[in-house]
Design a protein around this motif. Structure first.
Motif, PDB file in Angstrom:
ATOM      1  N   LEU A  40       0.844  -1.194   0.000  1.00 29.32           N
ATOM      2  CA  LEU A  40       0.000   0.000   0.000  1.00 29.32           C
ATOM      3  C   LEU A  40       0.884   1.252   0.000  1.00 29.32           C
ATOM      4  N   VAL A  41       0.633   2.116  -0.971  1.00 27.06           N
ATOM      5  CA  VAL A  41       1.467   3.297  -1.192  1.00 27.06           C
ATOM      6  C   VAL A  41       0.683   4.561  -0.837  1.00 27.06           C
ATOM      7  N   SER A  42       1.348   5.434  -0.104  1.00 30.93           N
ATOM      8  CA  SER A  42       0.731   6.704   0.282  1.00 30.93           C
ATOM      9  C   SER A  42       0.361   7.519  -0.958  1.00 30.93           C
ATOM     10  N   GLY A  43      -0.838   8.100  -0.968  1.00 32.37           N
ATOM     11  CA  GLY A  43      -1.280   8.910  -2.084  1.00 32.37           C
ATOM     12  C   GLY A  43      -1.895   8.077  -3.200  1.00 32.37           C
ATOM     13  N   ARG A  44      -1.751   6.764  -3.078  1.00 32.47           N
ATOM     14  CA  ARG A  44      -2.289   5.867  -4.107  1.00 32.47           C
ATOM     15  C   ARG A  44      -3.406   5.006  -3.491  1.00 32.47           C
ATOM     16  N   HIS A  45      -3.080   4.311  -2.405  1.00 30.53           N
ATOM     17  CA  HIS A  45      -4.052   3.455  -1.726  1.00 30.53           C
ATOM     18  C   HIS A  45      -4.682   4.138  -0.530  1.00 30.53           C
TER      19      HIS A  45
ATOM     20  N   PRO B 115      -2.290  10.673   2.219  1.00 29.22           N
ATOM     21  CA  PRO B 115      -1.080  10.860   3.026  1.00 29.22           C
ATOM     22  C   PRO B 115      -1.386  11.219   4.482  1.00 29.22           C
ATOM     23  N   ASP B 116      -2.521  11.884   4.734  1.00 26.98           N
ATOM     24  CA  ASP B 116      -2.844  12.266   6.112  1.00 26.98           C
ATOM     25  C   ASP B 116      -3.870  11.317   6.741  1.00 26.98           C
ATOM     26  N   ALA B 117      -3.983  10.105   6.207  1.00 26.43           N
ATOM     27  CA  ALA B 117      -4.966   9.130   6.726  1.00 26.43           C
ATOM     28  C   ALA B 117      -4.736   8.887   8.222  1.00 26.43           C
TER      29      ALA B 117
ATOM     30  N   PRO C  71      -3.841   7.137  11.292  1.00 30.76           N
ATOM     31  CA  PRO C  71      -2.953   5.962  11.377  1.00 30.76           C
ATOM     32  C   PRO C  71      -3.611   4.719  11.986  1.00 30.76           C
ATOM     33  N   VAL C  72      -4.546   4.889  12.917  1.00 26.66           N
ATOM     34  CA  VAL C  72      -5.224   3.724  13.505  1.00 26.66           C
ATOM     35  C   VAL C  72      -6.021   2.989  12.415  1.00 26.66           C
ATOM     36  N   GLY C  73      -6.800   3.757  11.672  1.00 26.65           N
ATOM     37  CA  GLY C  73      -7.580   3.171  10.577  1.00 26.65           C
ATOM     38  C   GLY C  73      -6.676   2.551   9.521  1.00 26.65           C
ATOM     39  N   LEU C  74      -5.569   3.213   9.247  1.00 29.09           N
ATOM     40  CA  LEU C  74      -4.637   2.716   8.231  1.00 29.09           C
ATOM     41  C   LEU C  74      -4.019   1.387   8.657  1.00 29.09           C
ATOM     42  N   GLY C  75      -3.647   1.289   9.936  1.00 26.08           N
ATOM     43  CA  GLY C  75      -3.097   0.031  10.455  1.00 26.08           C
ATOM     44  C   GLY C  75      -4.110  -1.093  10.283  1.00 26.08           C
ATOM     45  N   HIS C  76      -5.370  -0.789  10.600  1.00 29.23           N
ATOM     46  CA  HIS C  76      -6.449  -1.775  10.420  1.00 29.23           C
ATOM     47  C   HIS C  76      -6.556  -2.174   8.950  1.00 29.23           C
ATOM     48  N   LYS C  77      -6.616  -1.166   8.074  1.00 30.50           N
ATOM     49  CA  LYS C  77      -6.892  -1.453   6.663  1.00 30.50           C
ATOM     50  C   LYS C  77      -5.787  -2.283   6.017  1.00 30.50           C
ATOM     51  N   CYS C  78      -4.530  -1.945   6.339  1.00 31.45           N
ATOM     52  CA  CYS C  78      -3.395  -2.660   5.728  1.00 31.45           C
ATOM     53  C   CYS C  78      -3.458  -4.152   6.017  1.00 31.45           C
ATOM     54  N   LEU C  79      -3.810  -4.496   7.241  1.00 33.71           N
ATOM     55  CA  LEU C  79      -3.910  -5.910   7.570  1.00 33.71           C
ATOM     56  C   LEU C  79      -5.211  -6.494   7.020  1.00 33.71           C
TER      57      LEU C  79
END
Lengths: 322, 322
Positions: free
Chosen positions: B48-53, B56-58, B60-68
């Protein structure tokens, strides 16, 4: 323009003969591996970033080799036999020349080690290459970092420092002849993973790791995990072919804290000296005894007369090294 | 500044009770897994790439969830049970607030699925998150893409299109109330991997995959791999709670080609209809029958009166989509 699926198909899908190790390869949600009965699975992952781990204009064939080599080196450091890997690629564009070179370098080394590309992901973004690799080994044979024992010899495979010397030449910190630079640069761009040696050291060595961030820092991990200390004879460190033509100060600096060496550093009891040399012979890899594991914490650097050397050196760290 | 090792230790190393599935976790050259006797290992990787998936200011808690979650979703699509994962992170800086949030979101979802973080790599560079995940399943039970058969029903879990609707709202293509946007955005940022449903569908479903790039494109993979065609009833597609309040045109577009849904699309023979519904009940996941696998190649979109709908839609592709 190539779509993501065309790109994968064209450059990365290989036709393998039927292989009982794998039930399903690239092209589904997951790859499926049939683990060998009674074997443990060793897993490692490395991420290489453009401008950080390699030059943005790096030769793609060499880069493909290096990306897999650094992962294979992690398997070697555990004594594991390569099985398969996944590749995740972030690319600024789908450049056919780059992709052809990269996949060529990557898959040639994979084939050499019978290590199959079983899956991956491609996306658009700043150039970033992440490989996760899988190997097998019998239970209780892994060469761990926490297994060094007081009295163990400390050994190094191959030679150290030529990769760092090549970097110094790129940075114009040192001057090398074209021939010298080529030789040193090969160590930087095309490291040789010590797979055969790692497997031959099962049951012979106690602790092991691969040297990627410099000997001092990496040996430090063994000392910390094993709760021991060590002395090493700095001037007996095996300097690379090109580095050994440099002055003592550079030799000491680059062998101790060069980085990008991908040699194995391992410890073994005295009673295994013959067995270590036999493993080196069997795997066609030179090894050098460089010091001793000791009870006293810390790492002592000694000169040829066993006198302490006072040097300020540190290991490479991605977040504290400028 | 935090060193690489401090960073890993502080945010990502968890203390697990002794677990026979693992011989060695974070901190050595490789992690060591003890595969369960007779089970296959399912492996998937996502970058997952910032600005693509993600923005950039997502958060971080939600992002950690989403990546997994997107990786767990690949296991779900095979019917595999989560076991472990590796995490490779390229970070512009070691920001403690971001790291604390990211690891919190990531590890909470990992714990929920008893899926252990066993290793990884951190480096400095443009924000990039690469997870490789491992799951287990009995041989011959995997829900593959090439297993759809003529006459199979086509099913979808949950609902489609709310993630795409949230994106359209961010892009100011549609207007939503604050409440609607929050509900839709949750589907975009916190997808629910359908692990339980995937496992319950072993031996019931034929083919399956997870919908990440839009139903049409992803179902297209099943059709291509299985060498079949299909008809789907577009207006019977289960639109998300917010999307179902939108006009028919948007509903059709976003359910068919939305992306980021992370629902399962699977096929099963008619004789398994009861079993599919039982699997849905057992996994507390709604399922909807949306069409039929047919011998004739291609995908036919039908309206409520079984009349063809002519729509120009395409699936998201990282290298051909602007």
């Amino acid at each position: 323009m190539l779509s993501e699926f065309d790109l994968i198909k064209q450059y990365f899908v290989q036709n393998y003969a039927s292989d009982p190790r794998f039930a399903l390869g690239i092209g589904d949600d997951c790859a499926l591996i049939n683990p060998s009965k009674g074997m443990q699975l060793a897993i490692s992952t490395d991420m290489l970033v453009s401008g950080r781990h390699f030059f943005p204009d790096a030769d793609p064939v060499g880069l493909g080799h290096k990306c897999l080599a650094v992962n294979l080196s992690d398997l070697a450091a555990m004594g594991a036999k390569p099985l398969a890997f996944t590749l995740a690629l972030s690319l600024p564009e789908a450049n056919p020349t780059w992709l052809a070179g990269f996949s060529q370098g990557l898959l040639a080394l994979a084939q050499e080690h019978n290590c199959r590309l079983i899956g991956g992901d491609t996306t658009k973004g700043p150039l970033n290459i992440c490989i996760t690799i899988f190997g097998e080994l019998p239970p209780e044979t892994a060469l761990r970092r926490d297994a060094a024992q007081v009295g163990d010899d400390i050994w190094i495979s191959g030679s150290l420092g030529d990769a760092r010397l090549a970097l110094a030449c790129y940075w114009q910190e040192v001057t090398l002849s074209a021939e010298q630079h080529e030789l040193a640069a090969k160590r930087m761009h095309q490291p040789t993973p010590r797979i055969k040696l790692g497997i031959a050291l099962r049951g012979v060595a106690h602790a092991a790791l691969d040297i990627s961030d410099g000997l001092i820092g990496d040996l430090g991990h063994i000392l910390e995990c094993s709760k021991v200390g060590a002395s090493i004879l700095v001037d007996s460190l095996p300097a690379g072919l090109v580095l050994r033509q440099q002055v003592q100060e550079k030799r000491r600096e680059y062998t101790l804290a060069g980085g990008d060496d991908y040699e194995l550093c391992f410890t073994a009891p005295l009673c295994q000296r013959e067995a270590v040399l036999a493993a080196a012979l069997a795997s066609d890899t030179s090894v050098t005894r460089i010091g001793t594991i000791e009870a006293e914490a810390g790492l002592r650097l000694l000169d040829i007369n066993n006198k302490p050397i006072n040097m300020q050196l540190r290991s490479f760290d991605h977040f504290t090294t400028p």
